[in-house]
Design an enzyme around this catalytic site. Structure first.
Site, short mmCIF file in Angstrom:
data_model
loop_
_atom_site.label_atom_id
_atom_site.label_comp_id
_atom_site.label_asym_id
_atom_site.label_seq_id
_atom_site.Cartn_x
_atom_site.Cartn_y
_atom_site.Cartn_z
N LYS A 177 -5.18 -12.07 -11.04
CA LYS A 177 -6.54 -12.44 -10.61
C LYS A 177 -7.19 -11.31 -9.81
CE LYS A 177 -5.53 -17.29 -10.98
NZ LYS A 177 -4.92 -18.49 -10.46
N GLN A 229 -3.87 -21.32 -5.01
CA GLN A 229 -2.96 -21.29 -6.16
C GLN A 229 -2.06 -22.54 -6.13
OE1 GLN A 229 -3.16 -19.14 -8.65
NE2 GLN A 229 -1.43 -20.00 -9.75
N ASP A 245 -12.40 -23.07 -9.20
CA ASP A 245 -11.45 -23.70 -10.11
C ASP A 245 -12.06 -24.94 -10.76
OD1 ASP A 245 -8.88 -22.61 -10.51
OD2 ASP A 245 -8.21 -23.23 -8.51
N1 GUN Z 1 -1.81 -22.90 -11.18
C1 GUN Z 1 -1.73 -22.89 -12.55
N2 GUN Z 1 -2.96 -22.84 -13.09
C2 GUN Z 1 -3.83 -22.82 -12.07
C3 GUN Z 1 -5.25 -22.76 -12.00
O1 GUN Z 1 -5.98 -22.73 -13.00
N3 GUN Z 1 -5.78 -22.74 -10.74
C4 GUN Z 1 -5.01 -22.81 -9.62
N4 GUN Z 1 -5.63 -22.80 -8.45
N5 GUN Z 1 -3.70 -22.86 -9.66
C5 GUN Z 1 -3.12 -22.87 -10.87
#
Ligand code: GUN
Length: 284
Positions: free
Chosen positions: A54, A98, A121
């Protein structure tokens, strides 16, 4: 040999990143520097890899990003205090915690502590609700990525029979909602579904997100079907692979997304897009 059947996430992602960089440039000319704050709690190696990706993506598109790495022992109160600080910080446009968070922390409480206007998200109750009624909101990145892949491949979903395998809040349910809004007829299958193969064999499009390597095999799909594979697994040899068994499906499909190089790349792009959207909203 089957190259024309592959919907390349690399291609779509490169194209989209170009558009994102243009939007960031326009924002910066107005004195706005888009910024994403990522919070990671604990040392889960998979989460650490995702988070690194990211930050790399942000840097490529000139989006600032900061990483707030907290120890596994962080209390819920401490985490909520960090989120509260970021909610108030006007230089931060996107906040991402996350997932998963450690077991002693209530995931729902944490997600819903994020200011909805910074929830890139699209996981807060307000964004989920607005998405369900088709109002402007942050749409979760992976479901949006599935839609992007279909659009890029020129597949019109109107009136199509779509089977979604998996009913998670992050992928299965929202992608079913988005495709229903685009006038597809959607069936959601899950662990308690009777005879999944019977359903998938009727489908024009199968979207699979269950985290089981090679679950969807060629005998489970009809000739000309489209497969959107959301799975990211490692097979017995440690190689990355999807939820569809690529080798047995490729002959029958009209289109398929590869793993790696498919939907995962679109998930990453959509996080950037949501962050830029949030920064653009500041001006409004
Ligand atoms: N963990 C796995 N996929 C995601 C996601 O799309 N967003 C977040 N915040 N955590 C994740």
């Amino acid at each position: 040999m089957y190259e024309d059947k592959i919907i390349s996430g690399k291609e779509v992602s490169a194209y989209e990143k170009g558009l994102i960089a243009d939007r960031v440039k326009a924002l910066k000319e107005k004195g706005i520097q888009p910024k994403l704050s990522v919070i990671i709690v604990g040392e889960d190696p998979a989460s650490q890899t995702y988070v690194k990706g990211k930050h790399k993506d942000c840097a490529e598109c000139d989006i600032l990003s900061d990483n707030i790495a907290l120890p596994e022992s962080t209390t819920q109160e401490e985490l909520l205090a960090v989120i509260e600080r970021l909610n108030k910080d006007e230089t931060v446009h996107g906040i991402l915690v996350q997932l998963p968070v450690p077991k002693h922390i209530d995931e729902y409480a944490v997600i819903n502590a994020i200011a909805p206007e910074k929830d890139v998200d699209g996981f807060t109750a307000l964004n989920v609700g607005n998405m369900n009624i088709g109002k402007d909101c942050f749409i979760p990145c992976t479901p949006q990525g599935c839609v992007n892949m279909l659009e890029y491949a020129g597949i019109d979903v109107e009136g199509k029979d779509v089977v979604v395998i998996g009913r998670s809040n992050i992928v299965g349910r929202p992608v079913a909602t988005l495709l229903t809004q685009k006038s597809a007829t959607v069936t959601i299958c899950h662990s308690k579904t009777k005879n999944i193969a019977e359903k998938t064999r009727m489908a024009d499009i199968v979207i699979i997100a269950i985290g089981k390597a090679g679950f969807l095999t060629g005998d489970m799909i009809k000739e000309g079907a489209v497969i959107i594979d959301v799975g990211i697994n490692r097979n017995a040899e440690g190689k990355l692979c999807g939820d569809a068994d690529f080798d047995s499906c490729i002959e029958k499909v009209s289109k398929i997304t590869p793993v790696p190089g498919g939907v995962g790349l679109m998930t990453r792009v959509n996080l950037l897009k949501n962050t830029v959207k949030s920064a653009e909203n500041v001006e409004k």
